[in-house]
Design an enzyme around this catalytic site. Structure first.
Site, PDB file in Angstrom:
ATOM      1  N   HIS A 173       0.736  -1.262  -0.052  1.00 12.73           N
ATOM      2  CA  HIS A 173      -0.074   0.089   0.065  1.00 12.73           C
ATOM      3  C   HIS A 173       0.833   1.262  -0.052  1.00 12.73           C
ATOM      4  O   HIS A 173       1.394   1.454   0.993  1.00 12.73           O
ATOM      5  CB  HIS A 173      -0.861   0.067   1.234  1.00 12.73           C
ATOM      6  CG  HIS A 173      -2.007   0.914   1.251  1.00 12.73           C
ATOM      7  ND1 HIS A 173      -3.353   0.896   1.451  1.00 12.73           N
ATOM      8  CD2 HIS A 173      -2.056   2.286   1.123  1.00 12.73           C
ATOM      9  CE1 HIS A 173      -4.066   1.918   1.336  1.00 12.73           C
ATOM     10  NE2 HIS A 173      -3.049   2.913   1.270  1.00 12.73           N
TER      11      HIS A 173
ATOM     12  N   HIS B  61       1.166   5.364  -2.158  1.00  9.41           N
ATOM     13  CA  HIS B  61       0.529   6.237  -3.039  1.00  9.41           C
ATOM     14  C   HIS B  61       1.696   7.027  -3.731  1.00  9.41           C
ATOM     15  O   HIS B  61       2.366   7.768  -3.334  1.00  9.41           O
ATOM     16  CB  HIS B  61      -0.201   7.327  -2.348  1.00  9.41           C
ATOM     17  CG  HIS B  61      -1.410   6.791  -1.662  1.00  9.41           C
ATOM     18  ND1 HIS B  61      -2.762   7.110  -2.093  1.00  9.41           N
ATOM     19  CD2 HIS B  61      -1.454   6.085  -0.538  1.00  9.41           C
ATOM     20  CE1 HIS B  61      -3.656   6.562  -1.118  1.00  9.41           C
ATOM     21  NE2 HIS B  61      -2.768   5.790  -0.173  1.00  9.41           N
TER      22      HIS B  61
ATOM     23  N   GLN C 167     -10.056   8.931  -4.590  1.00  9.08           N
ATOM     24  CA  GLN C 167      -9.920   9.888  -3.374  1.00  9.08           C
ATOM     25  C   GLN C 167     -10.956  10.730  -2.717  1.00  9.08           C
ATOM     26  O   GLN C 167     -11.153  10.610  -1.673  1.00  9.08           O
ATOM     27  CB  GLN C 167      -8.648  10.515  -3.748  1.00  9.08           C
ATOM     28  CG  GLN C 167      -8.225  11.534  -2.412  1.00  9.08           C
ATOM     29  CD  GLN C 167      -7.777  10.831  -1.308  1.00  9.08           C
ATOM     30  OE1 GLN C 167      -6.553  10.395  -1.139  1.00  9.08           O
ATOM     31  NE2 GLN C 167      -8.520  10.591  -0.174  1.00  9.08           N
TER      32      GLN C 167
ATOM     33  N   HIS D 174      -9.750   1.752   0.657  1.00 13.45           N
ATOM     34  CA  HIS D 174      -9.449   2.682   1.807  1.00 13.45           C
ATOM     35  C   HIS D 174     -10.716   2.529   2.384  1.00 13.45           C
ATOM     36  O   HIS D 174     -12.135   2.881   2.214  1.00 13.45           O
ATOM     37  CB  HIS D 174      -9.227   3.854   1.538  1.00 13.45           C
ATOM     38  CG  HIS D 174      -7.675   4.333   0.938  1.00 13.45           C
ATOM     39  ND1 HIS D 174      -7.204   3.789  -0.042  1.00 13.45           N
ATOM     40  CD2 HIS D 174      -6.813   5.079   1.622  1.00 13.45           C
ATOM     41  CE1 HIS D 174      -5.916   4.234  -0.209  1.00 13.45           C
ATOM     42  NE2 HIS D 174      -5.795   5.056   0.769  1.00 13.45           N
TER      43      HIS D 174
ATOM     44  N   GLU E 118     -11.277   4.620   7.446  1.00 13.76           N
ATOM     45  CA  GLU E 118      -9.861   5.287   7.952  1.00 13.76           C
ATOM     46  C   GLU E 118     -10.566   6.824   8.564  1.00 13.76           C
ATOM     47  O   GLU E 118     -10.416   7.803   8.334  1.00 13.76           O
ATOM     48  CB  GLU E 118      -9.077   5.844   6.735  1.00 13.76           C
ATOM     49  CG  GLU E 118      -7.626   6.410   7.155  1.00 13.76           C
ATOM     50  CD  GLU E 118      -6.984   6.788   5.879  1.00 13.76           C
ATOM     51  OE1 GLU E 118      -7.409   6.823   4.871  1.00 13.76           O
ATOM     52  OE2 GLU E 118      -5.790   7.336   6.429  1.00 13.76           O
TER      53      GLU E 118
ATOM     54  N   ASP F 144       2.256   3.453   2.855  1.00 14.50           N
ATOM     55  CA  ASP F 144       1.191   4.565   2.325  1.00 14.50           C
ATOM     56  C   ASP F 144       1.718   5.856   1.832  1.00 14.50           C
ATOM     57  O   ASP F 144       1.589   5.990   0.712  1.00 14.50           O
ATOM     58  CB  ASP F 144       0.418   4.905   3.676  1.00 14.50           C
ATOM     59  CG  ASP F 144      -0.709   5.287   3.385  1.00 14.50           C
ATOM     60  OD1 ASP F 144      -1.468   4.997   2.054  1.00 14.50           O
ATOM     61  OD2 ASP F 144      -1.599   5.739   4.411  1.00 14.50           O
TER      62      ASP F 144
HETATM   63  N1  17E Z   1      -5.563   9.355   1.125  1.00 16.75           N
HETATM   64  C1  17E Z   1      -6.454   8.884   2.004  1.00 16.75           C
HETATM   65  O1  17E Z   1      -7.639   8.623   1.803  1.00 16.75           O
HETATM   66  N2  17E Z   1      -5.861   8.156   2.916  1.00 16.75           N
HETATM   67  C2  17E Z   1      -4.607   8.201   3.199  1.00 16.75           C
HETATM   68  N3  17E Z   1      -4.189   7.413   4.007  1.00 16.75           N
HETATM   69  C3  17E Z   1      -3.809   8.710   2.077  1.00 16.75           C
HETATM   70  C4  17E Z   1      -4.415   9.241   1.130  1.00 16.75           C
HETATM   71  C5  17E Z   1      -2.085   8.569   2.324  1.00 16.75           C
HETATM   72 FE   FE2 Z   2      -3.574   5.065   1.419  1.00 13.61          FE
END
Ligand code: 17E
Ligand code: FE2
Length: 444
Positions: free
Chosen positions: A68, A70, A163, A221, A224, A320
């Site tokens: 994982h 980006h 995103q 994702h 989070e 990440d």
């Molecule tokens: N975008 C997101 O939604 N969550 C993250 N941890 C990162 C980007 C790095």
């Molecule tokens: Fe991520």
């Protein structure tokens, strides 16, 4: 033979038997595959042709796997402005501004730079998320180009990562479909970011349908957020269970799980185990971004790593971010990820430390679905491996060693000489210090 590695200690998996008891020699054939794995014999003469690597008892492991990262956002920290609050949300806002100025060259250059760092540190399999909430899909095209350019030395998987949402973003569903047409390998989602719970559920349904239609995996994702009411992981697991994607789906982050009550956690363990989903915990990002709205006591921001491992769920650790709006630091080094994760999740028992190592090797490989003969050190398999100047996973983690050699398809891709520090201790002549302990029976 093209190459021979002599006298290596083979990493064989996690737990007490993590390291093979006796040393081996690895012979690599001209076709770049492992021809023979044979017990090491000091008396045997090395072959006169091919590359000779003396392992001196170092740890030979299958390459590190980054489950994982980006790469599209990497190396943009501070552009166009720093993330002042340090929250996930401000990070998304900063990136949204930076995204407007993307060019293909910009993404190719940054992603390639980080892949070079990763390769030098022994990472030969990478799953990158790529933001597809961009009407031009510039980053996706750029990463697809990078994937093709690096194909001969490392494997790059690209996740179509929405995103800013699928259902709540204008044209979000069309962009996801278009991302598949343009070559995304894995379907992403971000249900906790969608406007409502229902939108979040719909976004996961959409992701699974799209993945099933194209025979792809899912990596969302998921949850989070420090909100105990964010419960999309149960939706993801149920969809995995009921679709054709059992074992082919991953929930990344799942930090809300750190706030779930005991009764619900117990129910969830059983569901997650049955669903065969993978979890990826990202200790740098999670420790950094979560708990930001808490006073004290302040939550630590990680998913239930130890508990889910105990329940039989596959859990891996990811890096990440590498210098982006969500983490201004980061190197892509998986041994840093594993060490940070090991402490954050308290995998500090002597029997648990090798598990943390497997979370950036074998367990991460399972997340990517690398099939058994592509990943791992075995006769007939491609000669992809890393030689670490350490005698055990615990030693590699403790000393944060850089691989002595990284071998891809039977060729040396990276080589790092060991450079000891010289210490002029009072009353002694200057001498090298290599930070080796007295042999420690519990950590070997
Ligand atoms: N975008 C997101 O939604 N969550 C993250 N941890 C990162 C980007 C790095
Ligand atoms: Fe991520």
């Amino acid at each position: 033979m093209r190459m021979i590695v002599r006298g290596a200690r083979l990493h064989t998996g996690e737990g007490r038997g993590a390291v093979a008891a006796s040393l081996v020699d690895v012979e690599v054939a001209e076709d770049g595959r492992i021809a023979h794995l044979i017990p090491h014999d000091d008396e045997r003469e090395p072959p006169v042709t091919g590359t000779l690597i003396e392992a001196h008892g170092g740890l030979l492991t299958a390459p590190f796997v980054e489950p994982h990262v980006h790469l599209d956002t990497a190396l943009t920290a501070g552009e166009p402005r720093p993330n002042a609050s340090g929250t996930l949300w401000e990070g998304i806002a900063c990136w949204s501004e930076r995204k407007r100025t993307l060019t293909r060259e910009d993404v190719v250059a940054r992603a390639t730079e980080v892949l070079r760092w990763q390769a030098a540190q022994g990472v030969l399999y990478v799953r990158t998320h790529c933001d597809v909430t961009d009407p031009g899909l510039i980053a996706l095209d750029a990463l697809a180009e990078v994937r093709d350019r690096v194909r001969d030395v490392l494997t790059l998987q690209i996740v179509a990562f929405p995103q800013e949402g699928i259902v709540s973003f204008p044209d979000g569903e069309r962009l996801m479909r278009e991302a598949v047409v343009r070559g995304a390998d894995v379907i992403g989602a971000i249900p906790h970011y969608e406007d409502t719970r229902e939108d979040g559920v719909d976004s996961l349904r959409f992701a699974f349908e799209l993945a099933e239609r194209h025979g792809l995996r899912v990596d969302a994702h998921c949850d989070e957020i420090d909100d105990e009411q964010s419960r999309f992981v149960e939706v993801l697991a149920t969809l995995a269970l009921r679709s054709g994607l059992r074992g082919r789906a991953t929930a990344s982050h799942t930090t809300a799980m750190g706030s779930y009550n005991g009764a619900y956690s117990f129910k969830l363990q059983r569901l997650l185990e049955r669903s065969g989903i993978n979890l990826v915990s990202n200790p740098f990002a999670n420790l950094n971004l979560q708990g930001r709205f808490d006073g004290y006591p302040k939550r630590r921001g990680l998913t239930q790593v130890k508990e889910m491992l105990a329940a039989g769920v596959n859990v891996a650790f990811g890096h990440d971010d590498v210098m982006d709006p969500w983490n201004a630091l980061g190197t892509g080094n998986p041994l840093q990820t594993a060490l940070m994760g090991l402490y954050a999740a308290q995998l500090t028992g002597t029997d648990e430390i090798p598990t943390a190592f497997s979370m950036v090797t074998d367990r991460a490989a399972r997340v990517l679905g690398l099939d058994e003969d592509a990943y791992g050190i075995a006769e007939g398999a491609p000669a992809n491996f890393v030689l670490l100047p350490a005698t055990s996973p615990a030693e590699a983690l403790r000393r944060q060693v850089r691989p002595r050699f990284v071998v891809s398809r039977g060729r040396v891709l990276a080589e790092t000489p060991v450079a000891p520090t010289r210490l002029s201790w009072p009353g002694e002549d200057p001498a090298p210090v290599d930070f080796h302990p007295r042999p420690h029976p519990r950590l070997q």
